[in-house]
Motif scaffolding. Sequence first.
Motif, PDB file in Angstrom:
ATOM      1  N   ASP A  23      42.208  67.663  52.197  1.00 27.17           N
ATOM      2  CA  ASP A  23      42.641  67.519  53.389  1.00 27.17           C
ATOM      3  C   ASP A  23      43.031  68.839  54.467  1.00 27.17           C
ATOM      4  OD1 ASP A  23      44.593  65.583  54.527  1.00 27.17           O
ATOM      5  OD2 ASP A  23      46.022  66.926  54.651  1.00 27.17           O
ATOM      6  N   ARG A  24      42.908  69.939  53.736  1.00 23.38           N
ATOM      7  CA  ARG A  24      42.951  70.998  54.415  1.00 23.38           C
ATOM      8  C   ARG A  24      41.547  71.227  55.286  1.00 23.38           C
ATOM      9  NH1 ARG A  24      44.388  74.426  56.376  1.00 23.38           N
ATOM     10  NH2 ARG A  24      44.658  76.523  55.170  1.00 23.38           N
ATOM     11  N   ALA A  77      46.340  71.714  60.558  1.00 22.79           N
ATOM     12  CA  ALA A  77      45.649  72.247  59.602  1.00 22.79           C
ATOM     13  C   ALA A  77      45.542  71.522  58.337  1.00 22.79           C
ATOM     14  CB  ALA A  77      46.236  73.606  59.571  1.00 22.79           C
ATOM     15  N   GLY A  78      46.122  70.184  58.414  1.00 25.44           N
ATOM     16  CA  GLY A  78      45.976  69.563  56.967  1.00 25.44           C
ATOM     17  C   GLY A  78      46.841  70.255  56.088  1.00 25.44           C
ATOM     18  N   VAL A  79      46.833  69.185  54.949  1.00 26.60           N
ATOM     19  CA  VAL A  79      48.014  69.730  53.832  1.00 26.60           C
ATOM     20  C   VAL A  79      47.087  69.961  52.473  1.00 26.60           C
ATOM     21  CG1 VAL A  79      49.953  69.261  52.694  1.00 26.60           C
ATOM     22  CG2 VAL A  79      49.683  68.431  54.798  1.00 26.60           C
ATOM     23  N   ASP A  80      47.542  71.078  51.628  1.00 22.23           N
ATOM     24  CA  ASP A  80      46.764  71.209  50.625  1.00 22.23           C
ATOM     25  C   ASP A  80      47.420  70.235  49.580  1.00 22.23           C
ATOM     26  OD1 ASP A  80      44.827  73.147  50.708  1.00 22.23           O
ATOM     27  OD2 ASP A  80      45.954  74.928  49.860  1.00 22.23           O
ATOM     28  N   GLY A 130      49.428  77.344  51.376  1.00 25.63           N
ATOM     29  CA  GLY A 130      48.082  77.098  51.742  1.00 25.63           C
ATOM     30  C   GLY A 130      47.547  77.307  53.058  1.00 25.63           C
ATOM     31  N   TYR A 131      48.396  77.836  53.855  1.00 29.38           N
ATOM     32  CA  TYR A 131      47.840  78.001  55.281  1.00 29.38           C
ATOM     33  C   TYR A 131      47.413  79.596  55.584  1.00 29.38           C
ATOM     34  CZ  TYR A 131      49.945  73.422  55.948  1.00 29.38           C
ATOM     35  OH  TYR A 131      50.123  72.096  55.691  1.00 29.38           O
ATOM     36  N   ASP A 132      46.281  79.627  55.461  1.00 30.35           N
ATOM     37  CA  ASP A 132      45.688  80.773  55.973  1.00 30.35           C
ATOM     38  C   ASP A 132      45.985  81.700  57.434  1.00 30.35           C
ATOM     39  OD1 ASP A 132      43.891  79.750  57.474  1.00 30.35           O
ATOM     40  OD2 ASP A 132      42.112  80.018  56.046  1.00 30.35           O
ATOM     41  N   SER A 133      45.380  82.642  57.611  1.00 30.03           N
ATOM     42  CA  SER A 133      45.637  83.306  58.962  1.00 30.03           C
ATOM     43  C   SER A 133      44.932  82.462  60.033  1.00 30.03           C
ATOM     44  CB  SER A 133      44.827  84.696  58.821  1.00 30.03           C
ATOM     45  OG  SER A 133      43.587  84.746  58.451  1.00 30.03           O
ATOM     46  N   LEU A 134      43.861  81.837  59.845  1.00 32.41           N
ATOM     47  CA  LEU A 134      43.392  80.938  60.905  1.00 32.41           C
ATOM     48  C   LEU A 134      44.421  79.741  61.028  1.00 32.41           C
ATOM     49  CD1 LEU A 134      39.663  80.504  59.932  1.00 32.41           C
ATOM     50  CD2 LEU A 134      40.673  81.970  61.796  1.00 32.41           C
ATOM     51  N   ALA A 135      45.015  79.115  59.874  1.00 33.27           N
ATOM     52  CA  ALA A 135      45.729  78.020  60.198  1.00 33.27           C
ATOM     53  C   ALA A 135      47.238  78.451  60.962  1.00 33.27           C
ATOM     54  CB  ALA A 135      46.255  77.603  58.849  1.00 33.27           C
ATOM     55  N   ARG A 139      39.146  61.767  55.113  1.00 30.37           N
ATOM     56  CA  ARG A 139      40.303  61.894  54.215  1.00 30.37           C
ATOM     57  C   ARG A 139      40.219  61.763  52.982  1.00 30.37           C
ATOM     58  NH1 ARG A 139      43.829  65.078  57.007  1.00 30.37           N
ATOM     59  NH2 ARG A 139      43.472  64.505  59.164  1.00 30.37           N
ATOM     60  N   HIS A 162      36.505  83.208  52.016  1.00 24.52           N
ATOM     61  CA  HIS A 162      36.832  82.516  53.109  1.00 24.52           C
ATOM     62  C   HIS A 162      36.008  82.582  54.087  1.00 24.52           C
ATOM     63  CE1 HIS A 162      39.605  82.628  56.709  1.00 24.52           C
ATOM     64  NE2 HIS A 162      40.629  81.953  55.774  1.00 24.52           N
ATOM     65  N   LEU A 211      47.269  81.180  63.217  1.00 23.05           N
ATOM     66  CA  LEU A 211      46.921  81.112  64.580  1.00 23.05           C
ATOM     67  C   LEU A 211      46.793  79.652  65.284  1.00 23.05           C
ATOM     68  CD1 LEU A 211      43.993  83.714  64.447  1.00 23.05           C
ATOM     69  CD2 LEU A 211      46.149  84.150  65.297  1.00 23.05           C
ATOM     70  N   PRO A 219      40.577  68.989  59.241  1.00 24.11           N
ATOM     71  CA  PRO A 219      40.414  69.391  60.640  1.00 24.11           C
ATOM     72  C   PRO A 219      39.893  70.552  61.121  1.00 24.11           C
ATOM     73  CG  PRO A 219      42.503  69.685  59.611  1.00 24.11           C
ATOM     74  CD  PRO A 219      41.732  69.060  58.931  1.00 24.11           C
ATOM     75  N   GLN A 220      39.330  71.504  60.065  1.00 26.15           N
ATOM     76  CA  GLN A 220      38.516  72.521  60.276  1.00 26.15           C
ATOM     77  C   GLN A 220      36.951  72.595  60.414  1.00 26.15           C
ATOM     78  OE1 GLN A 220      39.204  75.632  57.289  1.00 26.15           O
ATOM     79  NE2 GLN A 220      41.401  74.934  57.066  1.00 26.15           N
ATOM     80  N   VAL A 242      41.078  77.272  67.064  1.00 23.32           N
ATOM     81  CA  VAL A 242      40.792  78.439  66.115  1.00 23.32           C
ATOM     82  C   VAL A 242      39.650  77.960  65.700  1.00 23.32           C
ATOM     83  CG1 VAL A 242      41.534  79.631  64.016  1.00 23.32           C
ATOM     84  CG2 VAL A 242      42.977  79.477  66.257  1.00 23.32           C
ATOM     85  N   TYR A 243      39.617  76.702  65.016  1.00 20.35           N
ATOM     86  CA  TYR A 243      38.493  76.129  64.145  1.00 20.35           C
ATOM     87  C   TYR A 243      37.004  76.111  64.850  1.00 20.35           C
ATOM     88  CZ  TYR A 243      42.503  75.730  60.948  1.00 20.35           C
ATOM     89  OH  TYR A 243      43.651  75.836  60.290  1.00 20.35           O
ATOM     90  N   ALA A 272      40.224  82.862  70.217  1.00 24.69           N
ATOM     91  CA  ALA A 272      41.250  82.102  69.678  1.00 24.69           C
ATOM     92  C   ALA A 272      41.581  82.873  68.153  1.00 24.69           C
ATOM     93  CB  ALA A 272      40.459  80.673  69.161  1.00 24.69           C
ATOM     94  N   ILE A 273      40.466  83.505  67.777  1.00 26.92           N
ATOM     95  CA  ILE A 273      40.838  83.857  66.234  1.00 26.92           C
ATOM     96  C   ILE A 273      40.863  85.503  66.414  1.00 26.92           C
ATOM     97  CG2 ILE A 273      39.510  82.297  64.919  1.00 26.92           C
ATOM     98  CD1 ILE A 273      37.156  84.340  64.786  1.00 26.92           C
TER      99      ILE A 273
END
Lengths: 419, 87, 431
Positions: free
Chosen positions: A74-75, B17-20, B38-43, A69, C278, B45, A78-79, A141-142, C214-215
């Motif tokens: 942060d974003r 997805a966390g926070v920017d 800050g949330y893209d298409s993956l976020a 963290r 990306h 989904l 989890p990815q 998804v990740y 999933a995606i």
Amino acid sequence: MGSPTLTPATARRTGVVTGLGVVAPTGTSTADHWDAVLAGRSGIREITRFDASVYPVRHAGTIPEFESRTRVPDRLVPQTDRWTHFGLAAAEEALADADVDPAGLPEYEMAVVTASSSGGVEFGQREMESLYQHGPSWVSVYQSIAWFYAATTGQISIRHGMRGTCGVLCGEQAGGLDAIGQGRRLLRQGTRLVVTGGTDASLGPYGLVSQLRSGCVSTVDDPETAYLPFDRLPHGHLPGEGGAMVVVETEESASARGAGRGYGTVLGYAAGFDQSTTTGRPPVLARVIRQALDDARLDPSDVDVVFADAAGEHRRDRVESAALAEVLGPGAVPVTAPKTLTGRLLAGGAALDVATALLSLRDQVIPPTHGPIRLSPDHEIDLVQDEPREVPLRHALVVARGYAGFTGALVLGRGDRTR
Amino acid sequence: MSRFDLDELRQIMRASAGVDEGVDLAGDIGDLEFGDLGYDSLAVLELVSQVQRTHGIVIPDEAVEEMPTPNRAVEYINRLAMEGKAS
Amino acid sequence: MSRRAVITGVGVVAPGGGDREAFWSLLVAGRSATRRISLFDPSGFRSQVGAEVDFDGRASGLTSQEVRRLDRAAQFALVATREALADSGVFDGPPPGSVDPARVGVSIGSAVGNTMRLEEEYMVLSDDGRRWLVDHTYGVPHLYEYMVPSTFAAEVAREVTAEGPCTLVSTGCTSGLDAVGHGAQLIAEGSADVVVAGATDAPLSPITAACFDAIKATTARNDDPEHASRPFDRDRAGFVLGEGAAVLVLEEARAARERGAHVYADLVGFASRSNAYHMTGLRRDGREMAEAIRVALDQARLNPTDVDYVNAHGSGTKQNDRHETAAFKRSLGEHAYRVPVSSIKSMVGHSLGAIGAIEVAACALALDRQVVPPTANLRGRDPECDLDYVPLVAREHRMDAVLSVGSGFGGFQSAMLLARPGRVPVDAGSG
């Protein structure tokens, strides 16, 4: 720009290492790591991320103090897998250490090359659990971007806007040297700066159990005596997590930025592969070391210290010490293995050894090999033990050997950076 | 299912997805586009997938296009849940 | 003295046929090898279509131990390696005239490594996902070799007695192209005289299928599996997961000529760039792929108009097809509208890291036989994709230089140029 990629090696360019980033059991920064290495403070601890008491190995080189963290955006937490967290944190430290602002450099002239061994194995285990406990729609998804071996390179490239030739090389525990060797290759082809190195984080349950099956992991329960390379009775090694990233630049780029000769230069590199012992073919290590020295245009007598692979298994130790004795002369050059403080970090191990070797060149001191090793008479090497040894150091040789036969050697020259 | 609200969406966003940096999820975010937060298409989904799991509903593929903002997402999910109950 | 890598041996394990010639027949016939997935039960998955290899390790010449020890992808790699070696004959010379093992390298690509075995063994160790603390007593002897993808490179290195630089390249979906590019570089710089280069992947297992579900990257057109892979078509709905391997024997040009080897193609340019944008998303303008193409042309000292065929990444996602169409226009200019462009993924699916090497093999065969493979299932073009995608039917075509591109997760974009033997001066690549 547009310099050819398929070039002969005649365009001789060395890479200057201008930044180091370390996330290791010995410390979550370069400075902490180096202090611990010189003080002989071990990063081998009881595994606490899960209840490892059910396994024959309970100790490993772990990094409980690493907080994703605070070290990773942060974003991205989890990815990405823990291995990528290490990579991102180490790359960030290395770039800051090099005082590089990537936004101010040409985007296609910056590259990222990392080594990986086990990818996002802990992330993957969690998602397989979701899949088999609940069904396909429960898989994150990740998973698609966290598990595969290219995740760390991709994330570092994106985070720092590096659009040059990015890569991922897997050569098991020699991979870290291959990545840095590839980085130097790119510097000969129009790239000016490379973030390179390796990390691994294979200490989740599935990762650990897989490592147990390599047959090389020590099951001695005492963390002080479990991993004793070059000992009369070695028992194998302990696994570890972490690694290092380095920033390597062309001499022109480094001097243009006032970074001078940095921590040192990547002068020579070579790689080879050992055939199975059953074929009767001799190990390739001595040849690979000679090739790396030739590449560096150095003589064996120019090497002042060796950072050994230090397998911790008698036959493999013997192959290494014999190659060192053959090329450099029996006992002619001090040999050390600081990885006795961290365990073996898979793709991160050789990269961390390169960082440690550069610190050693900077401070003109050889860190000791840790542990109560009774050097076997089979090894004609001058193993540095107990205390750091202060001697003039011009060049360091880093040796890495991986499971299945991957072999690498890298030669580093001294820079002008001071502590 | 209980009514889905913005606070629950905030929680899922934070966890999955966390926070920017520079984004205050607790603030007035309802009508801001996910992309701007800050949330893209993956976020997005991943958010949708979490909601499906926790609420046992099935959100069709195309639906993502109908939820450009947190408020629209909350609306859509509640509408879907109501229809599910009605049928 | 400039050195260049040439292709003297081709081995392929691909859906729709066992070996190189079966693969080429499939391409020339424009036949699609996609079908409902049979390697696992796909019901419950969003995408249920795959391009599978009808593969029997024993029938393909592997021993019982190899079949037991090796993941499906490693088995593909070994079979393709043996075919490529037999084709090339590079090691057939009697010792001591044969090649010094120290001068032989290996560069194998793979995106997902031994996933299939990793997943199977995980199920056993975790008792179908019940135990987070997996039971180590169920660990099979080769479990560690499944965790590390470098196993593929090691297996090939043992097969060909390589003692030079050996590595596994894992840059996601550009792994195959990057591995061949890396192999060519090892020869050009003098680190090796022979490199066995290629790629393999066998991702048709539940966890990988679930990833792409999933995606929503894979197609959900499950009602018509044979026509599910539709690159550049307006009715496309995502890519079809495939599997397979291609392995090439790369040799230094002069040595290959001296021993009278049949040369399929010269490798005259290779470059890769990253979009740093990306992990899965692509910008519409295709600028990084265009840059990779531009640099590859520059190395070969070729003009855009010299490109006679483009083997597209053509995965069949809307995003990709538009991205690379833009990249071709950006890098090749008006010539982009004239040059034939096709995607063999319409026939053999998208085998992640392996496909790049399979596509290089297709390019080598296309140059050798002067036939452009078609894009199958292309019945009606996406209006935003307005190039000549060679719909449905293979085309005889005069080709001296061909371009193959790849694009993958992580933002990686790669481009490789192949030329008919001797058509591009060997000195062009130096400097």
